[in-house]
Scaffold this motif. Structure first.
Motif, PDB file in Angstrom:
ATOM      1  N   ILE A 126       0.849  -1.206   0.000  1.00 19.45           N
ATOM      2  CA  ILE A 126       0.000   0.000   0.000  1.00 19.45           C
ATOM      3  C   ILE A 126       0.876   1.245   0.000  1.00 19.45           C
ATOM      4  N   GLY A 127       0.558   2.173  -0.907  1.00 17.21           N
ATOM      5  CA  GLY A 127       1.180   3.500  -0.899  1.00 17.21           C
ATOM      6  C   GLY A 127       0.251   4.458  -0.180  1.00 17.21           C
ATOM      7  N   ILE A 128       0.797   5.231   0.754  1.00 19.59           N
ATOM      8  CA  ILE A 128      -0.031   6.137   1.562  1.00 19.59           C
ATOM      9  C   ILE A 128       0.461   7.570   1.389  1.00 19.59           C
ATOM     10  N   GLY A 129      -0.457   8.453   1.043  1.00 20.91           N
ATOM     11  CA  GLY A 129      -0.149   9.883   1.037  1.00 20.91           C
ATOM     12  C   GLY A 129      -1.039  10.543   2.069  1.00 20.91           C
ATOM     13  N   GLY A 153       2.121   2.991  11.832  1.00 23.97           N
ATOM     14  CA  GLY A 153       2.121   1.924  12.841  1.00 23.97           C
ATOM     15  C   GLY A 153       0.775   1.214  12.896  1.00 23.97           C
ATOM     16  N   ALA A 154      -0.300   1.974  12.802  1.00 24.39           N
ATOM     17  CA  ALA A 154      -1.641   1.374  12.838  1.00 24.39           C
ATOM     18  C   ALA A 154      -1.859   0.477  11.623  1.00 24.39           C
ATOM     19  N   MET A 155      -1.372   0.906  10.461  1.00 20.55           N
ATOM     20  CA  MET A 155      -1.501   0.077   9.258  1.00 20.55           C
ATOM     21  C   MET A 155      -0.679  -1.204   9.393  1.00 20.55           C
ATOM     22  N   LYS A 156       0.529  -1.054   9.888  1.00 20.03           N
ATOM     23  CA  LYS A 156       1.419  -2.224  10.037  1.00 20.03           C
ATOM     24  C   LYS A 156       0.861  -3.225  11.039  1.00 20.03           C
ATOM     25  N   ALA A 157       0.179  -2.714  12.064  1.00 18.78           N
ATOM     26  CA  ALA A 157      -0.401  -3.608  13.071  1.00 18.78           C
ATOM     27  C   ALA A 157      -1.531  -4.452  12.461  1.00 18.78           C
ATOM     28  N   ILE A 165       2.270  -6.374   5.246  1.00 17.70           N
ATOM     29  CA  ILE A 165       2.690  -6.145   3.852  1.00 17.70           C
ATOM     30  C   ILE A 165       3.585  -4.901   3.840  1.00 17.70           C
ATOM     31  N   PRO A 166       4.334  -4.672   2.738  1.00 14.22           N
ATOM     32  CA  PRO A 166       5.136  -3.443   2.678  1.00 14.22           C
ATOM     33  C   PRO A 166       4.282  -2.188   2.431  1.00 14.22           C
ATOM     34  N   PHE A 167       4.752  -1.084   2.993  1.00 13.10           N
ATOM     35  CA  PHE A 167       4.071   0.209   2.826  1.00 13.10           C
ATOM     36  C   PHE A 167       5.055   1.252   2.311  1.00 13.10           C
ATOM     37  N   LEU A 202       3.824   4.119  -6.022  1.00 17.13           N
ATOM     38  CA  LEU A 202       4.778   3.978  -4.913  1.00 17.13           C
ATOM     39  C   LEU A 202       4.627   2.611  -4.246  1.00 17.13           C
ATOM     40  N   ALA A 203       3.398   2.091  -4.210  1.00 15.75           N
ATOM     41  CA  ALA A 203       3.191   0.727  -3.701  1.00 15.75           C
ATOM     42  C   ALA A 203       3.921  -0.267  -4.600  1.00 15.75           C
ATOM     43  N   LYS A 204       3.822  -0.046  -5.905  1.00 20.65           N
ATOM     44  CA  LYS A 204       4.487  -0.939  -6.867  1.00 20.65           C
ATOM     45  C   LYS A 204       6.012  -0.868  -6.698  1.00 20.65           C
ATOM     46  N   LYS A 205       6.512   0.347  -6.500  1.00 22.84           N
ATOM     47  CA  LYS A 205       7.953   0.539  -6.323  1.00 22.84           C
ATOM     48  C   LYS A 205       8.450  -0.232  -5.100  1.00 22.84           C
ATOM     49  N   VAL A 206       7.675  -0.182  -4.039  1.00 22.51           N
ATOM     50  CA  VAL A 206       8.080  -0.818  -2.795  1.00 22.51           C
ATOM     51  C   VAL A 206       8.077  -2.358  -2.938  1.00 22.51           C
ATOM     52  N   VAL A 207       7.137  -2.885  -3.725  1.00 19.00           N
ATOM     53  CA  VAL A 207       7.113  -4.331  -3.980  1.00 19.00           C
ATOM     54  C   VAL A 207       8.323  -4.717  -4.822  1.00 19.00           C
TER      55      VAL A 207
END
Ligand code: ADP
Ligand code: ZN
Length: 289
Positions: free
Chosen positions: A54-57, A89-93, A97-99, A281-286
């Protein structure tokens, strides 16, 4: 592979899912209320639409200093319920997956860089002039960042003498760029919204002067290949020739720059820039994993 995006704005959140070619397959939005309420909707959305990254802005200010304990937090926001909220942190909990976590302005800039007005350029400066003024500089694919993300919306400008000593509306600086030129500053002068002011009103020359000054400063500091403008106020497209002419005059041939009509340009993706950039950005991180 499925990619996810979150565009977390001060008034609404947009969540979306795409395939690996950034074809958006689903998108949903909900109002930004409290973290408890709004984030519960985000978690449900991605439980129902599983993705690989997930890409987050996010609206900000946010902490992007990877060495700091509060990396990924929304920090000193006037939206008190979100102050010092550990967004990443809330998303990771919830999702293993990578962010990619960055500002709302950075994701929109990345969308324009890869697929919009900045496509094919190496170094782009992106400004949004809306409720506030935000900026993002991407140099060869990387966001410019030092101690934290730049805040070029608050640079200090010379008052225009036709502006009758307008004091500006920035709660911190009064007449910084945002305090002079964002939507609420226009509203303060006229007692009505920017879109209610005629495109031929002489005020737009003053607005163009401020925006041109920002472009001069940015050109001298960064030497971008292109300067891209988005946001509600820039829907006044008569501003572009005014800004271009004023920029040329103010810079006074001191340094060279690309052909002016291709140098200071309107966004190409409009309201889709943020989601597009977050998905990319999600794609880049993968791909980097
Ligand atoms: P935000 O910055 O909140 O994400 P926008 O970029 O749409 O949202 O900016 C909203 C601001 O832009 C408001 O102050 C609004 O009055 C102003 N605005 C929206 N459309 C126009 C327009 N066509 N002309 C001038 N100002 C506009
Ligand atoms: Zn300011």
């Amino acid at each position: 592979m499925k990619l996810g995006a979150i565009e977390a704005g001060g008034t609404k959140f947009v969540c979306a899912v795409s395939d690996d070619n950034i074809n958006v397959e689903d998108r949903e939005q909900f109002p930004t209320t409290t973290p408890e309420e709004t984030m519960a909707q985000v978690f449900t959305y991605f439980e129902e639409h599983p993705v690989d990254a997930i890409g987050i802005g996010s609206f900000g200010p946010v902490s992007l200093n990877e060495d700091a304990d509060n990396f990924g937090y929304i920090t000193n926001t006037p939206k008190l319920a979100w102050k010092n909220y550990d967004f990443l942190g809330a998303m990771k909990a919830h999702f293993d997956i990578p962010f990619y976590f960055t500002t709302d302005v950075n994701v929109a800039a990345y969308g324009e860089y890869k697929a919009g007005a900045g496509r094919g350029k190496k170094n782009i400066l992106y400004w949004t002039v809306g409720t506030g003024v935000g900026a993002s500089y991407i140099q060869k694919g990387k966001f410019l960042q030092g101690y934290s993300h730049p805040e070029m919306g608050h640079i200090l400008l010379r008052p225009d003498e036709r502006d009758h000593g307008f004091e500006g509306v920035c709660p911190y600086h009064g007449n910084c760029f945002e305090g002079l030129a964002a939507g609420p500053a226009i509203e303060k002068r006229f007692g009505k919204k920017g879109y209610e002011i005629d495109p031929s009103d002489p005020f737009w020359e003053i607005e163009a002067n401020y925006i041109a000054q920002a472009c001069v400063n940015a050109t001298l500091i960064l030497r971008p290949d292109i300067i891209i403008f988005g946001g509600g106020v820039m829907k006044q497209t008569q501003l572009f020739p005014q800004i271009q002419a004023e920029f040329v005059k103010q810079l006074a041939d001191y340094v060279d720059f690309p052909e002016i009509t291709g140098y200071i340009k309107h966004v190409a993706l409009g309201d889709d820039a943020g989601i597009t950039g977050a998905l990319m950005l999600a794609k880049k991180v993968v791909n980097e994993k």
